[in-house]
Motif scaffolding. Structure first.
Motif, PDB file in Angstrom:
ATOM      1  N   PRO A  74    -161.121   4.328 -45.707  1.00  0.00           N
ATOM      2  CA  PRO A  74    -160.008   3.721 -44.962  1.00  0.00           C
ATOM      3  C   PRO A  74    -158.643   4.274 -45.350  1.00  0.00           C
ATOM      4  CG  PRO A  74    -161.606   2.047 -45.559  1.00  0.00           C
ATOM      5  CD  PRO A  74    -162.064   3.312 -46.209  1.00  0.00           C
ATOM      6  N   GLN A  75    -158.428   4.542 -46.632  1.00  0.00           N
ATOM      7  CA  GLN A  75    -157.119   5.059 -47.056  1.00  0.00           C
ATOM      8  C   GLN A  75    -156.841   6.459 -46.536  1.00  0.00           C
ATOM      9  OE1 GLN A  75    -159.607   4.136 -49.048  1.00  0.00           O
ATOM     10  NE2 GLN A  75    -159.914   5.569 -50.774  1.00  0.00           N
ATOM     11  N   ASP A  76    -157.898   7.150 -46.054  1.00  0.00           N
ATOM     12  CA  ASP A  76    -157.719   8.491 -45.514  1.00  0.00           C
ATOM     13  C   ASP A  76    -157.240   8.487 -44.064  1.00  0.00           C
ATOM     14  OD1 ASP A  76    -158.639   9.703 -47.898  1.00  0.00           O
ATOM     15  OD2 ASP A  76    -160.720   9.402 -47.273  1.00  0.00           O
ATOM     16  N   ILE A  77    -157.431   7.396 -43.364  1.00  0.00           N
ATOM     17  CA  ILE A  77    -157.096   7.359 -41.937  1.00  0.00           C
ATOM     18  C   ILE A  77    -156.065   6.293 -41.588  1.00  0.00           C
ATOM     19  CG2 ILE A  77    -159.382   8.227 -41.321  1.00  0.00           C
ATOM     20  CD1 ILE A  77    -160.095   5.366 -40.451  1.00  0.00           C
ATOM     21  N   ILE A  78    -155.619   5.515 -42.569  1.00  0.00           N
ATOM     22  CA  ILE A  78    -154.675   4.433 -42.314  1.00  0.00           C
ATOM     23  C   ILE A  78    -153.349   4.746 -42.992  1.00  0.00           C
ATOM     24  CG2 ILE A  78    -154.142   2.005 -42.768  1.00  0.00           C
ATOM     25  CD1 ILE A  78    -157.051   1.362 -42.396  1.00  0.00           C
ATOM     26  N   GLY A  79    -152.262   4.539 -42.263  1.00  0.00           N
ATOM     27  CA  GLY A  79    -150.925   4.734 -42.801  1.00  0.00           C
ATOM     28  C   GLY A  79    -150.147   3.428 -42.822  1.00  0.00           C
ATOM     29  N   PHE A  80    -149.088   3.410 -43.603  1.00  0.00           N
ATOM     30  CA  PHE A  80    -148.268   2.214 -43.752  1.00  0.00           C
ATOM     31  C   PHE A  80    -146.814   2.557 -43.444  1.00  0.00           C
ATOM     32  CE2 PHE A  80    -151.877   1.881 -46.600  1.00  0.00           C
ATOM     33  CZ  PHE A  80    -152.368   0.616 -46.343  1.00  0.00           C
ATOM     34  N   SER A  81    -146.094   1.557 -42.965  1.00  0.00           N
ATOM     35  CA  SER A  81    -144.672   1.745 -42.684  1.00  0.00           C
ATOM     36  C   SER A  81    -143.948   0.419 -42.801  1.00  0.00           C
ATOM     37  CB  SER A  81    -144.474   2.328 -41.278  1.00  0.00           C
ATOM     38  OG  SER A  81    -144.914   1.429 -40.284  1.00  0.00           O
ATOM     39  N   ALA A  82    -142.621   0.493 -42.903  1.00  0.00           N
ATOM     40  CA  ALA A  82    -141.781  -0.693 -42.978  1.00  0.00           C
ATOM     41  C   ALA A  82    -140.495  -0.408 -42.232  1.00  0.00           C
ATOM     42  CB  ALA A  82    -141.485  -1.064 -44.437  1.00  0.00           C
ATOM     43  N   GLY A  83    -139.818  -1.472 -41.816  1.00  0.00           N
ATOM     44  CA  GLY A  83    -138.611  -1.241 -41.034  1.00  0.00           C
ATOM     45  C   GLY A  83    -137.703  -2.444 -40.925  1.00  0.00           C
ATOM     46  N   LEU A  84    -136.607  -2.222 -40.226  1.00  0.00           N
ATOM     47  CA  LEU A  84    -135.581  -3.236 -40.024  1.00  0.00           C
ATOM     48  C   LEU A  84    -135.213  -3.274 -38.550  1.00  0.00           C
ATOM     49  CD1 LEU A  84    -133.418  -5.185 -41.309  1.00  0.00           C
ATOM     50  CD2 LEU A  84    -131.910  -3.188 -41.365  1.00  0.00           C
ATOM     51  N   LYS A  85    -135.107  -4.479 -37.998  1.00  0.00           N
ATOM     52  CA  LYS A  85    -134.711  -4.669 -36.605  1.00  0.00           C
ATOM     53  C   LYS A  85    -133.491  -5.580 -36.557  1.00  0.00           C
ATOM     54  CE  LYS A  85    -136.146  -7.144 -32.437  1.00  0.00           C
ATOM     55  NZ  LYS A  85    -137.187  -8.014 -31.831  1.00  0.00           N
ATOM     56  N   LEU A  86    -132.488  -5.194 -35.783  1.00  0.00           N
ATOM     57  CA  LEU A  86    -131.308  -6.007 -35.552  1.00  0.00           C
ATOM     58  C   LEU A  86    -131.295  -6.459 -34.097  1.00  0.00           C
ATOM     59  CD1 LEU A  86    -128.579  -3.921 -37.440  1.00  0.00           C
ATOM     60  CD2 LEU A  86    -129.990  -5.805 -38.323  1.00  0.00           C
ATOM     61  N   GLN A  87    -131.370  -7.770 -33.881  1.00  0.00           N
ATOM     62  CA  GLN A  87    -131.382  -8.324 -32.531  1.00  0.00           C
ATOM     63  C   GLN A  87    -129.937  -8.469 -32.058  1.00  0.00           C
ATOM     64  OE1 GLN A  87    -134.465  -9.153 -31.084  1.00  0.00           O
ATOM     65  NE2 GLN A  87    -133.365  -9.302 -29.163  1.00  0.00           N
ATOM     66  N   LEU A  88    -129.620  -7.847 -30.922  1.00  0.00           N
ATOM     67  CA  LEU A  88    -128.263  -7.853 -30.408  1.00  0.00           C
ATOM     68  C   LEU A  88    -128.050  -8.880 -29.293  1.00  0.00           C
ATOM     69  CD1 LEU A  88    -127.681  -3.994 -30.251  1.00  0.00           C
ATOM     70  CD2 LEU A  88    -127.226  -5.561 -32.155  1.00  0.00           C
ATOM     71  N   PHE A  89    -129.100  -9.122 -28.481  1.00  0.00           N
ATOM     72  CA  PHE A  89    -129.010 -10.064 -27.359  1.00  0.00           C
ATOM     73  C   PHE A  89    -130.218 -10.985 -27.369  1.00  0.00           C
ATOM     74  CE2 PHE A  89    -126.721  -6.253 -25.971  1.00  0.00           C
ATOM     75  CZ  PHE A  89    -125.504  -6.809 -25.602  1.00  0.00           C
TER      76      PHE A  89
END
Length: 221
Positions: A206-221
Protein backbone atom coordinates in the motif's frame (compact mmCIF):
# COMPACT_ATOMS: atom_id res chain seq x y z
CA UNK A 1 -3.16 18.36 -28.46
CA UNK A 2 -5.63 15.52 -27.77
CA UNK A 3 -4.62 15.48 -24.11
CA UNK A 4 -5.11 19.22 -23.78
CA UNK A 5 -8.48 19.05 -25.54
CA UNK A 6 -9.66 16.26 -23.23
CA UNK A 7 -8.55 18.18 -20.17
CA UNK A 8 -10.44 21.35 -21.02
CA UNK A 9 -13.48 19.34 -22.16
CA UNK A 10 -13.63 17.85 -18.69
CA UNK A 11 -13.27 21.34 -17.20
CA UNK A 12 -16.30 22.51 -19.18
CA UNK A 13 -18.25 19.42 -18.16
CA UNK A 14 -17.56 19.98 -14.47
CA UNK A 15 -18.62 23.63 -14.74
CA UNK A 16 -22.12 22.72 -15.94
CA UNK A 17 -23.44 21.84 -12.44
CA UNK A 18 -22.00 25.12 -11.16
CA UNK A 19 -23.86 27.19 -13.74
CA UNK A 20 -27.06 25.19 -13.31
CA UNK A 21 -27.19 25.07 -9.51
CA UNK A 22 -25.51 28.34 -8.59
CA UNK A 23 -24.01 28.83 -5.17
CA UNK A 24 -25.24 27.48 -1.85
CA UNK A 25 -28.52 28.72 -0.32
CA UNK A 26 -28.58 31.99 1.65
CA UNK A 27 -27.79 32.01 5.37
CA UNK A 28 -29.40 35.26 6.50
CA UNK A 29 -31.63 33.77 9.17
CA UNK A 30 -30.58 32.42 12.54
CA UNK A 31 -30.26 28.67 12.96
CA UNK A 32 -33.53 27.38 14.46
CA UNK A 33 -33.42 25.47 17.72
CA UNK A 34 -32.88 21.76 17.10
CA UNK A 35 -31.65 22.16 13.51
CA UNK A 36 -29.31 19.45 12.15
CA UNK A 37 -25.60 19.55 12.85
CA UNK A 38 -24.90 19.81 9.13
CA UNK A 39 -25.89 23.40 8.35
CA UNK A 40 -23.60 24.44 5.52
CA UNK A 41 -25.10 27.60 4.01
CA UNK A 42 -23.59 30.46 2.03
CA UNK A 43 -24.83 33.73 0.62
CA UNK A 44 -26.95 33.07 -2.45
CA UNK A 45 -25.63 34.43 -5.74
CA UNK A 46 -27.36 34.95 -9.04
CA UNK A 47 -26.40 35.26 -12.70
CA UNK A 48 -22.77 35.82 -13.55
CA UNK A 49 -21.89 36.14 -9.86
CA UNK A 50 -21.81 32.34 -9.82
CA UNK A 51 -18.58 32.37 -11.80
CA UNK A 52 -16.71 34.26 -9.06
CA UNK A 53 -14.62 31.73 -7.05
CA UNK A 54 -15.90 31.05 -3.53
CA UNK A 55 -12.53 29.99 -2.08
CA UNK A 56 -8.78 29.75 -2.59
CA UNK A 57 -6.56 26.78 -1.74
CA UNK A 58 -2.93 25.85 -1.17
CA UNK A 59 -1.93 22.17 -1.19
CA UNK A 60 1.33 20.44 -0.33
CA UNK A 61 2.15 17.26 -2.33
CA UNK A 62 -0.71 15.12 -3.66
CA UNK A 63 1.03 14.13 -6.93
CA UNK A 64 0.29 17.58 -8.33
CA UNK A 65 3.58 19.26 -7.42
CA UNK A 66 5.51 20.10 -4.30
CA UNK A 67 3.15 23.04 -3.78
CA UNK A 68 -0.06 23.91 -5.64
CA UNK A 69 -2.13 27.09 -5.49
CA UNK A 70 -5.55 27.68 -6.92
CA UNK A 71 -9.17 28.68 -6.53
CA UNK A 72 -12.54 27.00 -6.77
CA UNK A 73 -16.28 26.99 -6.35
CA UNK A 74 -18.66 25.21 -4.00
CA UNK A 75 -22.27 24.63 -4.98
CA UNK A 76 -25.23 22.27 -4.76
CA UNK A 77 -27.41 21.36 -1.81
CA UNK A 78 -25.54 22.07 1.45
CA UNK A 79 -22.45 22.89 -0.61
CA UNK A 80 -21.64 19.23 -1.08
CA UNK A 81 -19.72 19.81 -4.33
CA UNK A 82 -16.47 21.69 -4.93
CA UNK A 83 -14.55 22.22 -8.16
CA UNK A 84 -10.94 23.43 -7.93
CA UNK A 85 -8.45 24.59 -10.54
CA UNK A 86 -4.85 24.56 -9.28
CA UNK A 87 -1.39 25.32 -10.63
CA UNK A 88 1.57 23.49 -9.08
CA UNK A 89 5.33 23.33 -9.28
CA UNK A 90 7.63 20.29 -9.35
CA UNK A 91 11.19 21.33 -8.39
CA UNK A 92 14.24 20.07 -10.24
CA UNK A 93 15.26 16.66 -8.91
CA UNK A 94 16.84 14.34 -11.49
CA UNK A 95 15.82 16.61 -14.40
CA UNK A 96 17.49 19.76 -15.67
CA UNK A 97 14.65 22.06 -14.71
CA UNK A 98 11.46 22.27 -12.71
CA UNK A 99 8.02 21.74 -14.20
CA UNK A 100 4.61 23.35 -13.85
CA UNK A 101 1.44 21.31 -13.39
CA UNK A 102 -2.26 21.98 -13.87
CA UNK A 103 -4.90 20.14 -11.86
CA UNK A 104 -8.67 20.01 -12.17
CA UNK A 105 -10.15 18.64 -8.95
CA UNK A 106 -13.71 17.59 -8.12
CA UNK A 107 -14.61 17.15 -4.44
CA UNK A 108 -17.69 15.64 -2.82
CA UNK A 109 -18.29 16.43 0.87
CA UNK A 110 -21.33 14.47 2.08
CA UNK A 111 -21.28 15.56 5.73
CA UNK A 112 -20.12 18.52 7.79
CA UNK A 113 -20.57 18.31 11.56
CA UNK A 114 -20.59 21.48 13.63
CA UNK A 115 -18.99 21.21 17.07
CA UNK A 116 -19.98 24.82 17.78
CA UNK A 117 -20.85 28.02 15.91
CA UNK A 118 -17.14 28.52 15.22
CA UNK A 119 -15.85 25.01 14.44
CA UNK A 120 -16.94 22.26 12.05
CA UNK A 121 -15.47 18.94 10.97
CA UNK A 122 -15.80 17.02 7.71
CA UNK A 123 -15.06 13.43 8.81
CA UNK A 124 -14.85 11.96 5.31
CA UNK A 125 -14.90 13.34 1.78
CA UNK A 126 -13.47 12.25 -1.53
CA UNK A 127 -13.32 12.82 -5.23
CA UNK A 128 -11.27 12.68 -8.38
CA UNK A 129 -8.74 14.95 -10.04
CA UNK A 130 -7.04 15.16 -13.39
CA UNK A 131 -3.43 16.34 -13.45
CA UNK A 132 -1.15 17.26 -16.34
CA UNK A 133 2.52 18.27 -16.31
CA UNK A 134 4.15 20.64 -18.80
CA UNK A 135 7.41 19.89 -20.56
CA UNK A 136 8.72 18.30 -23.74
CA UNK A 137 9.85 15.25 -21.72
CA UNK A 138 6.21 14.24 -21.19
CA UNK A 139 3.76 13.15 -23.85
CA UNK A 140 0.09 12.31 -24.21
CA UNK A 141 0.54 9.89 -27.11
CA UNK A 142 3.45 7.47 -27.47
CA UNK A 143 6.24 9.01 -29.61
CA UNK A 144 7.18 7.35 -32.85
CA UNK A 145 10.64 6.39 -31.57
CA UNK A 146 9.08 3.56 -29.55
CA UNK A 147 7.62 0.34 -31.02
CA UNK A 148 3.84 0.36 -31.45
CA UNK A 149 2.09 -0.42 -28.16
CA UNK A 150 5.31 -0.26 -26.13
CA UNK A 151 3.77 2.32 -23.77
CA UNK A 152 0.02 2.00 -23.26
CA UNK A 153 -0.19 4.96 -20.87
CA UNK A 154 0.40 8.70 -21.08
CA UNK A 155 3.26 10.25 -19.11
CA UNK A 156 1.62 13.68 -19.32
CA UNK A 157 -1.83 13.03 -17.88
CA UNK A 158 -2.83 11.19 -14.69
CA UNK A 159 -6.22 10.54 -13.13
CA UNK A 160 -6.30 10.36 -9.33
CA UNK A 161 -8.83 9.35 -6.73
CA UNK A 162 -8.59 10.62 -3.17
CA UNK A 163 -10.29 10.69 0.19
CA UNK A 164 -9.64 12.77 3.28
CA UNK A 165 -10.91 14.76 6.24
CA UNK A 166 -10.80 18.40 7.25
CA UNK A 167 -11.58 20.87 10.03
CA UNK A 168 -12.85 24.46 9.64
CA UNK A 169 -12.81 27.54 11.83
CA UNK A 170 -15.62 30.02 11.12
CA UNK A 171 -14.84 33.62 12.23
CA UNK A 172 -18.56 34.45 12.35
CA UNK A 173 -21.43 34.80 9.88
CA UNK A 174 -22.82 38.05 11.27
CA UNK A 175 -19.51 39.91 11.34
CA UNK A 176 -18.10 41.30 8.11
CA UNK A 177 -14.86 39.36 7.90
CA UNK A 178 -13.41 39.06 4.40
CA UNK A 179 -12.58 35.42 5.21
CA UNK A 180 -15.66 33.33 6.02
CA UNK A 181 -13.77 30.18 7.00
CA UNK A 182 -10.28 28.72 7.41
CA UNK A 183 -9.97 25.00 6.66
CA UNK A 184 -7.11 22.57 7.23
CA UNK A 185 -7.35 19.31 5.28
CA UNK A 186 -5.49 16.02 4.95
CA UNK A 187 -5.85 13.67 1.96
CA UNK A 188 -4.79 10.22 0.78
CA UNK A 189 -4.55 9.60 -2.97
CA UNK A 190 -3.58 7.15 -5.68
CA UNK A 191 -3.63 7.26 -9.47
CA UNK A 192 -4.79 5.11 -12.37
CA UNK A 193 -1.30 3.85 -13.21
CA UNK A 194 -0.60 2.75 -9.63
CA UNK A 195 -3.90 0.90 -9.40
CA UNK A 196 -3.26 -1.01 -12.63
CA UNK A 197 0.26 -1.92 -11.55
CA UNK A 198 -0.95 -3.13 -8.15
CA UNK A 199 -3.42 -5.65 -9.59
CA UNK A 200 -1.82 -9.07 -9.35
CA UNK A 201 1.53 -7.65 -8.22
CA UNK A 202 2.61 -9.17 -4.91
CA UNK A 203 5.72 -7.00 -4.70
CA UNK A 204 3.82 -3.74 -4.33
CA UNK A 205 2.57 -2.68 -0.90
CA UNK A 206 0.00 0.00 0.00
CA UNK A 207 2.77 2.50 0.78
CA UNK A 208 4.05 2.04 -2.78
CA UNK A 209 0.84 3.23 -4.44
CA UNK A 210 -0.66 5.65 -1.91
CA UNK A 211 0.37 9.27 -1.45
CA UNK A 212 -0.41 11.83 1.22
CA UNK A 213 -1.03 15.56 1.11
CA UNK A 214 -2.18 18.44 3.29
CA UNK A 215 -3.52 21.88 2.58
CA UNK A 216 -5.25 25.09 3.54
CA UNK A 217 -8.53 26.50 2.22
CA UNK A 218 -9.77 30.07 2.72
CA UNK A 219 -13.52 30.52 2.22
CA UNK A 220 -14.26 33.91 0.67
CA UNK A 221 -18.04 33.69 0.02
Amino acid sequence: MNTRRSFFSLLLLLWLPLLACGSCPPADSLRPEGAPLDRRLHRGRQGWERIIPTHVKAQYAGSMGLLSLGFGWDYGRKCRWETDLMVGYVPRYSTRRGHATLTLKQNYIPWSLYASDRFSFDPLYGGIYLNTIFGHEFWGRQPGRYPSGYYWFSTKLRTHIFWGCRATWHPGIRRKYWIKGVTLFFEVNTCDLYIVRAVGNDYLHPQDIIGFSAGLKLQLF
